[in-house]
Design an enzyme around this catalytic site. Structure first.
Site, short mmCIF file in Angstrom:
data_model
loop_
_atom_site.label_atom_id
_atom_site.label_comp_id
_atom_site.label_asym_id
_atom_site.label_seq_id
_atom_site.Cartn_x
_atom_site.Cartn_y
_atom_site.Cartn_z
N CYS A 83 -8.69 19.87 19.52
CA CYS A 83 -8.61 19.99 20.97
C CYS A 83 -8.07 18.72 21.60
CB CYS A 83 -9.98 20.35 21.52
SG CYS A 83 -10.48 21.95 20.90
N GLY A 92 0.86 -1.19 0.00
CA GLY A 92 0.00 0.00 0.00
C GLY A 92 0.89 1.23 0.00
N ARG A 93 1.49 1.49 1.17
CA ARG A 93 2.28 2.70 1.38
C ARG A 93 3.31 2.97 0.30
NH1 ARG A 93 3.71 4.48 6.21
NH2 ARG A 93 2.96 2.51 6.99
N TYR A 150 -2.22 6.49 4.05
CA TYR A 150 -2.84 6.52 5.38
C TYR A 150 -3.00 7.95 5.91
CZ TYR A 150 -1.58 1.64 4.90
OH TYR A 150 -1.44 0.36 4.42
N1 LLP Z 1 -1.78 -6.37 3.29
C1 LLP Z 1 -2.43 -6.45 4.45
C2 LLP Z 1 -3.08 -7.67 4.82
C3 LLP Z 1 -2.46 -5.34 5.31
O1 LLP Z 1 -3.08 -5.43 6.48
C4 LLP Z 1 -1.83 -4.14 4.92
C5 LLP Z 1 -1.83 -2.97 5.78
C6 LLP Z 1 -1.14 -4.12 3.68
C7 LLP Z 1 -1.15 -5.24 2.89
C8 LLP Z 1 -0.43 -2.91 3.17
O2 LLP Z 1 0.59 -2.50 4.02
P1 LLP Z 1 1.58 -1.33 3.54
O3 LLP Z 1 2.36 -1.79 2.33
O4 LLP Z 1 0.77 -0.14 3.26
O5 LLP Z 1 2.51 -1.09 4.70
N2 LLP Z 1 -2.03 3.02 9.17
C9 LLP Z 1 -0.68 2.51 9.29
C10 LLP Z 1 -0.46 1.32 8.42
C11 LLP Z 1 -1.44 0.21 8.70
C12 LLP Z 1 -1.36 -0.88 7.68
C13 LLP Z 1 -2.45 -1.84 7.84
N3 LLP Z 1 -2.38 -2.95 6.93
C14 LLP Z 1 0.29 3.62 8.96
O6 LLP Z 1 -0.12 4.70 8.60
O7 LLP Z 1 1.50 3.45 9.10
#
Ligand code: LLP
Length: 864
Positions: free
Chosen positions: A815, A747-748, A844
């Site tokens: 706040c 994702g990120r 995110y």
């Molecule tokens: N696959 C699964 C099963 C996941 O749960 C996630 C993210 C991804 C892929 C993608 O992960 P990425 O490549 O984006 O790291 N809100 C947090 C990140 C939470 C990710 C949750 N799951 C942040 O802003 O750092």
């Protein structure tokens, strides 16, 4: 070349100390000459304090241990040959003063007397020889340099607890500014060279200053001469926030006060001997540590003033080889004299206690090997004596992990994530120093190597170690000394045209997210170029903006969804793209809907099969496993191991498979996602290998999905994820398991750097020494700093050319005290209406926004 005109009588002294490697080659002597000449040109008198050539002190010590007189004579001849070689390499052929010292060494080597006085005399020869060579070399290069016998200046002070050995080999000197001495030395010349490590006793005989003796000598001279400063020239730029061999990301400490530096030196930093600070404290002489090879680097300045009032952790260190002695006594509380009795035994055994923890019925103390001769016999003898007054438990080997920084007690609120990390290991003792400078945890020694880099990272992220404050911290060791990596290209928003465009967008309305599709496509293509991965899915939770989904689908990405809402968004934005459904603790209806739409479904629990079996009859399933550990940039984003709700434990795998078989369902894919923000390129290959060996047991599996979590650097200078290394590691596992297709679902990585958040300055406030910069974007637009202590770079787009000289807390209008976008940011002095850019906000950010306080989160704009 001639020296500049004569100096006035009141000209200040600068003391420069050079260690063994810095005096061992002609090139190094050229550096010393240049440095001494430049200090002289500052209008100062220069005193050079030198160590023996590298390896010579060890050779002299070894000589002292040889029983055979012939062997000792041969060892002395070897040492003589090394010095004659260097003399020749320096372009000098005869040096009577050197010959005289070599003759003295030869005589000492064959002497009959072998007491401590003899050992001191033999070991003092290294410095006498190197300084003699140095005086000749510098003078020959045009810098008139007078040789000074350190023993004529430094007089050892006898101490009450010394025995003959420590009196001779580990002496101390009491120093007060001595104007008569300063005048005598001034009369010798403008540039002087003398020996580290040696002094005289009251009878005029040579004594040694013990370990780290040359640093200590430089400090003694600095104090005697009330020098303008003491410079320690060594092979590294200064003190770091951790041992760089364990933590390459450790930051250079550019400014410390004496007490902090003392604490860091005492708890493990090797660059400066702890004894070399106390002589300088009273006369307030600053001490500077510099790298001889890289004099252009800033170095560490240690002085009387703290560089900043705001508390910060400055360093984290680990000392190994610690032994804990736990003493239990049932009736101890208020038993008069119990502590006196047990400590008398420590004294009797000659052991000095470091840390102390006490409770009603238990006192635990630690023994540090650098202060004590700790062998198992000494400990056993102590334990036997203690056993007569209490129950004794010896816990070893342990390590003491220490956080150092002024105002530790005012920083506890910043340490929550750091303290959470100690939940993973056994902590035997916690101690907080009464001077408020350190906090120490004693843990099992085996855990500490892995623990230290994690703790350092968490200190950075929590802002407890305020690495962004350039008045306190310099670059990382990796950046200064690590293998040179090509600098990453500047982010898209640094281009002048992009900046103008962003300012125009901000003029319409703020706060605003802006997404840059060319950057998104670039990241997508970089991933598609990896040969090991067969199928890519984008985890749309990172950012489900329809334009981004469409662009990624066009680049060949499927869309990984975790809710009916995400499935619908994916269908709307990119109907042609393949979808995956990977929910967690979702209600039955969600699975039913996904199956009805023919979207492959991932299960990560037994419950659905046990209770809604009919739903999955004759279906193909993906199974998400918990491999027993989590990983990622923050505790809250680690999705594996104890304490995480994700994944089926491997211990339930057989039960799951039996149940699936009974329903005629087949597991065709195995999945694992351990967490988010991972920068180690080997991680996914490890997961792949573990899944593959489990898949071999199952027999029906066709593909392995090793999750997302691909990180992007949080701070400038942090190396990016090495995609080539990731590909290579995956290919290696695939060679062993060619029968499985490989899927990934980042994702990120795809969207973070493509997005920025624009905000406008609302108000500025100064309160209790802290400057707050208010922005119209708050945690309801970007919650990552508040939730994960995430670091996002912040720049003032309105003032690109102003000096970043003001330290701000950048906060939003919500706040909550946690409504902080960035702590300790050095930015240009700002004004109301300035436009701030918060970087790497594409992942995110908008997807986690809320209407908290009934404030609208930032709107979104796409640049194609
Ligand atoms: N696959 C699964 C099963 C996941 O749960 C996630 C993210 C991804 C892929 C993608 O992960 P990425 O490549 O984006 O790291 N809100 C947090 C990140 C939470 C990710 C949750 N799951 C942040 O802003 O750092």
């Amino acid at each position: 070349m001639t020296n500049a005109s004569a100096l006035p009588a009141a000209a200040p002294w600068i003391v420069l100390k050079f260690g063994g490697t810095s005096v061992s080659t002609p090139q190094r002597w050229a550096t010393i000459r240049a440095l001494a000449a430049s200090r002289r040109a500052e209008g100062a008198r220069v005193l050079l304090v030198v160590s023996a050539l590298s390896g010579v002190t060890d050779a002299l010590k070894a000589l002292c241990g040889l029983a055979d007189v012939g062997a000792r004579a041969a060892a002395a001849a070897d040492i003589a040959a090394r010095h004659r070689d260097l003399l020749r390499a320096l372009g000098l052929d005869r040096l009577p003063a050197l010959d005289a010292h070599l003759a003295e060494l030869a005589a000492l080597a064959t002497a009959a007397e072998h007491d401590y006085a003899w050992q001191a005399a033999v070991q003092s020869m290294g410095e006498l020889l190197s300084s003699t060579l140095g005086a000749a070399a510098l003078s020959a290069q045009g810098l008139a340099t007078a040789w000074l016998d350190a023993r004529s200046c430094l007089l050892a002070t006898p101490l009450p607890n010394q025995n003959e050995r420590t009196r001779r080999l580990s002496a101390s000197v009491e120093c007060n500014a001595d104007t008569a001495l300063a005048a005598r030395l001034a009369a010798c010349g403008e540039v002087l060279i003398t020996q580290g490590f040696i002094a005289r006793d009251q009878a005029g005989r040579t004594v040694l200053l013990g370990r780290g003796g040359s640093d200590t000598s430089a400090a003694y001279f600095g104090a005697l001469l009330a020098a303008a400063r003491v410079e320690i020239w060594t092979d590294v730029a200064g003190m770091f926030s951790a041992n760089p061999r364990q933590v390459p990301d450790a930051r250079l400490l550019t400014r410390l006060d004496y007490e902090e530096a003392q604490e860091i030196a005492t708890t493990g930093a090797k660059v400066l001997h702890p004894r070399s600070l106390s002589p300088l404290r009273d006369p307030r002489v600053p001490l500077l540590i510099k790298d001889t090879q890289r004099p252009e680097l800033d170095g560490t300045v240690i002085g009387p003033e703290a560089a900043s009032d705001a508390p910060s952790v400055k360093a984290i260190s680990a000392r190994k080889g610690i032994t804990l002695i736990a003493m239990e006594s049932v009736g101890m509380w208020q038993q008069v004299g119990f502590l006196a009795d047990v400590f008398a035994l420590f004294k009797q055994h000659g052991l000095s206690v470091d840390l102390i923890g006490s409770a009603e019925t238990n006192v635990t103390v630690s023994l540090d090997p650098s202060e004590n001769l700790l062998d198992s016999d000494a400990i056993a003898a102590l334990a036997a004596d203690l056993a007569r007054v209490c129950r004794v438990k010896v816990i070893a080997p342990c390590a003491a992990v220490t956080l150092v920084g002024r105002g530790m007690r005012a920083m506890l609120h910043r340490l929550s994530t750091v303290l959470a990390e100690f939940g993973q290991v056994k902590v035997h003792l916690i101690s907080q120093s009464s001077n408020n400078l350190n906090l120490t945890f004693v843990v099992d020694e085996a855990t500490v190597d892995a623990l230290l880099p994690r703790l350092h990272d968490l200190l950075l992220r929590a802002g407890a170690l305020r690495a962004g404050d350039r008045a306190l911290f310099g670059p990382s060791w990796q950046a200064l000394y690590g293998a040179a990596t090509a600098a990453p290209p500047p982010p898209w928003w640094r281009e002048p045209a992009a900046r103008a465009r962003l300012l125009a967008i901000a003029a319409e309305a703020t706060p605003r997210y802006v997404y840059h599709l060319p950057t998104l496509r670039e990241r997508a293509r970089a991933l598609q170029a990896l040969t090991a991965v067969d199928r890519w899915y984008y985890a749309i939770k990172a950012n489900p903006h329809p334009a981004l989904l469409a662009a990624l689908a066009a680049e060949g990405f499927g869309l990984e969804c975790v809710s009916p809402g995400e499935l619908a968004a994916a269908e709307r934005a990119a109907p042609q793209a393949a979808r995956l459904f990977t929910p967690n603790f979702a209600p039955r209806a969600d699975y039913a809907a996904a199956l009805a739409a023919d979207v492959p479904v991932t299960l990560d629990a037994l419950h659905p099969l046990l209770h809604w079996g009919e739903l999955f009859r004759d279906r193909e399933l993906i199974l998400r496993l918990d491999l027993g550990r989590g990983l990622g940039h923050h505790e809250k984003v680690r999705t594996g191991g104890a304490g995480s709700k994700f994944g089926l434990p491997v211990s339930d795998l057989d039960l799951f498979l039996r149940r699936a078989e009974a329903l005629g369902a087949r597991v065709t894919g195995l999945h694992a996602h351990l967490g988010s923000g991972i920068l180690d390129p080997r991680h996914w290959a490890q997961v792949c290998g573990e899944l593959a060996s489990l898949a071999d047991r199952i027999g029906t599996v066709a593909f392995l999905d090793v999750g997302g979590g691909l990180g992007v650097p949080a701070a400038e200078g942090e190396p990016a994820l090495d995609l080539a290394a990731l590909d290579a590691a995956l290919l290696e596992v695939k060679r062993a398991y060619p029968h499985y297709a490989l899927w990934m679902e980042p994702g990120r990585y795809l969207v973070a750097e493509a997005g920025v958040l624009l905000a406008r300055v609302t108000q500025i406030k100064h309160k209790e020494g802290v400057a707050y910069l208010g922005a119209d974007a708050g945690m309801n637009s970007l919650i990552r700093p508040a939730l994960y202590d995430a670091r996002h770079a912040i720049v003032n787009l309105t003032r690109p050319d102003d000096r970043a000289d003001t330290l701000y807390q950048v906060v939003g209008p919500i706040c909550e005290s946690g409504d902080v976008l960035g702590s300790d940011r050095r930015l240009p002095a700002a004004a109301e209406g300035d436009v701030l850019l918060i970087a790497d906000a594409g992942a995110y950010g908008a997807s986690m926004a809320s209407h908290y306080n009934l404030r609208k989160p930032a709107a979104e704009t796409v640049l194609s």
